[in-house]
Design a protein around this motif. Structure first.
Motif, PDB file in Angstrom:
ATOM      1  N   LYS A  97       0.856  -1.188   0.000  1.00  0.00           N
ATOM      2  CA  LYS A  97       0.000   0.000   0.000  1.00  0.00           C
ATOM      3  C   LYS A  97       0.892   1.238   0.000  1.00  0.00           C
ATOM      4  O   LYS A  97       2.029   1.187   0.472  1.00  0.00           O
ATOM      5  N   PRO A  98       0.382   2.341  -0.531  1.00  0.00           N
ATOM      6  CA  PRO A  98       1.229   3.522  -0.736  1.00  0.00           C
ATOM      7  C   PRO A  98       1.856   4.028   0.561  1.00  0.00           C
ATOM      8  O   PRO A  98       1.295   3.893   1.649  1.00  0.00           O
ATOM      9  N   SER A 148      10.206   8.003  -0.869  1.00  0.00           N
ATOM     10  CA  SER A 148      10.918   7.452  -2.017  1.00  0.00           C
ATOM     11  C   SER A 148      11.720   6.265  -1.496  1.00  0.00           C
ATOM     12  O   SER A 148      12.607   6.427  -0.663  1.00  0.00           O
ATOM     13  N   PRO A 161       7.166  -3.325  -4.888  1.00  0.00           N
ATOM     14  CA  PRO A 161       7.012  -1.904  -5.202  1.00  0.00           C
ATOM     15  C   PRO A 161       8.144  -1.071  -4.611  1.00  0.00           C
ATOM     16  O   PRO A 161       8.480  -1.202  -3.433  1.00  0.00           O
ATOM     17  N   CYS A 209      10.727   2.768  -5.669  1.00  0.00           N
ATOM     18  CA  CYS A 209      11.159   3.764  -6.645  1.00  0.00           C
ATOM     19  C   CYS A 209      12.460   3.328  -7.307  1.00  0.00           C
ATOM     20  O   CYS A 209      12.745   3.696  -8.440  1.00  0.00           O
ATOM     21  N   GLU A 244       4.307   7.540   1.896  1.00  0.00           N
ATOM     22  CA  GLU A 244       4.799   8.860   1.498  1.00  0.00           C
ATOM     23  C   GLU A 244       6.314   8.918   1.613  1.00  0.00           C
ATOM     24  O   GLU A 244       6.881   9.589   2.481  1.00  0.00           O
TER      25      GLU A 244
END
Length: 316
Positions: free
Chosen positions: A34-35, A39, A53, A55, A37
């Motif tokens: 899940k996202p 990098s 997932p 960056c 906040e």
């Protein structure tokens, strides 16, 4: 592709996958499902970081092995390789943080035995990262909601604790905790409590004299409450009376955190030039690869790393 991480407005986390035989890759993947906040740069075996997932990804080698089977139950070669991958990932994460290319690091669980076989001969991540950061003074904190526990001694035999528990050592640990609570957690005047070593905090010398001889002078110098009995001090901290408790030895502090909030606790290394967090559990070889590992503590570690990194960036 260069390993260099570009500047970003988001906090930059360097996240290691830990021992590839354990639950580290699984809980990292699920925790990042899940996202968040931040990098995120993943560091570990190239074949394990694909699909998680992030960056950015930095491979420190290849694994191509299975999960589970702790080091003492294989032929040693898998253990050495697992230790190499886990160790090189931690070193790379520390390098990024020291170079200012990561604002915090998050480490998944690694087996100390495998790390030792691979040549990384430290009692744990805490002492290891202290060395990588220039042999700085550090302390291990376990945090779960309002309960924060800082260990005065860490990975040493229980029989060695009384000799190691000096007034000077308690004060040094307390000072590291006070600075981190102020600078990283935003607590202007941290309220510390010092946990006793003996039953009933020594009962005025009936059950040991460490409280009066060693701990009381340290508490006075730190402006801390105590020494207080172990069977009540953590309850009082949970109720918000203290910002952190200094625990004299590993298991009394770890047990308090895990009973109060197993699966939600976070290990924080205080005193480093950068925040480092990790989940409050180990490699769990017995359930690795089954899909049953709970990623909650890893998620808490990631979220706390974001908070600490953001506060540090704003304050620094």
């Amino acid at each position: 592709m260069s390993d260099r991480i570009a500047p970003t407005s988001l906090p930059r986390l360097a996240v290691t996958l830990g021992d590839p035989r354990g639950i580290g890759p699984e809980i990292v993947g699920r925790a990042l499902g899940k996202p968040i906040e931040a990098s995120v740069t993943l560091i570990g075996a190239g074949d394990l970081i694909e699909g998680i997932p992030a960056c950015r990804r930095i491979a420190v080698g290849a694994w191509h092995g299975g999960t589970g089977i702790p080091a003492r139950q294989d032929d040693g070669r898998r253990a050495v390789r697992a230790g190499q991958l886990a160790g090189h990932a931690v070193e790379r994460a520390a390098q990024l943080a020291m170079a200012g290319e990561a604002d915090a690091i998050v480490t998944a669980p690694a087996e100390k035995y495998a790390l030792h076989l691979a040549g990384f001969r430290y009692p744990g991540h805490t002492e290891w990262l202290a060395h990588l950061a220039g042999d700085v003074e550090v302390a291990m904190m376990l945090a779960a909601g309002p309960l924060r526990v800082v260990l005065v001694t860490t990975h040493v035999p229980l029989r060695d604790v009384p000799a190691l528990l000096t007034t000077e050592r308690v004060v040094r640990t307390g000072r590291v905790a006070q600075r981190a609570l102020a600078e990283w957690f935003g607590i202007g005047a941290p309220r510390l409590a010092l946990c006793g070593l003996n039953p009933h905090a020594g009962e005025q010398g009936l059950f040991g004299d460490e409280e009066t001889r060693v701990l009381a002078p340290a508490a006075a110098e730190l402006g801390a409450a105590g020494p207080l009995p172990a069977d009540t001090v953590f309850v009082r901290a949970l109720k918000g009376e203290f910002d952190a408790v200094l625990a004299p030895y590993h298991d009394v502090g770890m047990t308090a955190i895990k009973v109060a909030a197993f699966g939600r606790g976070v290990n924080v290394t205080l005193g480093l030039p950068f925040p480092r967090t990790s989940p409050d559990h180990g490699t769990a070889f017995d359930i690795a690869g089954t899909g049953t590992a709970d990623p909650s503590s890893m998620r808490e570690a990631l979220e706390l790393a974001v908070q600490l990194a953001e506060r540090r960036r704003i304050g620094g």
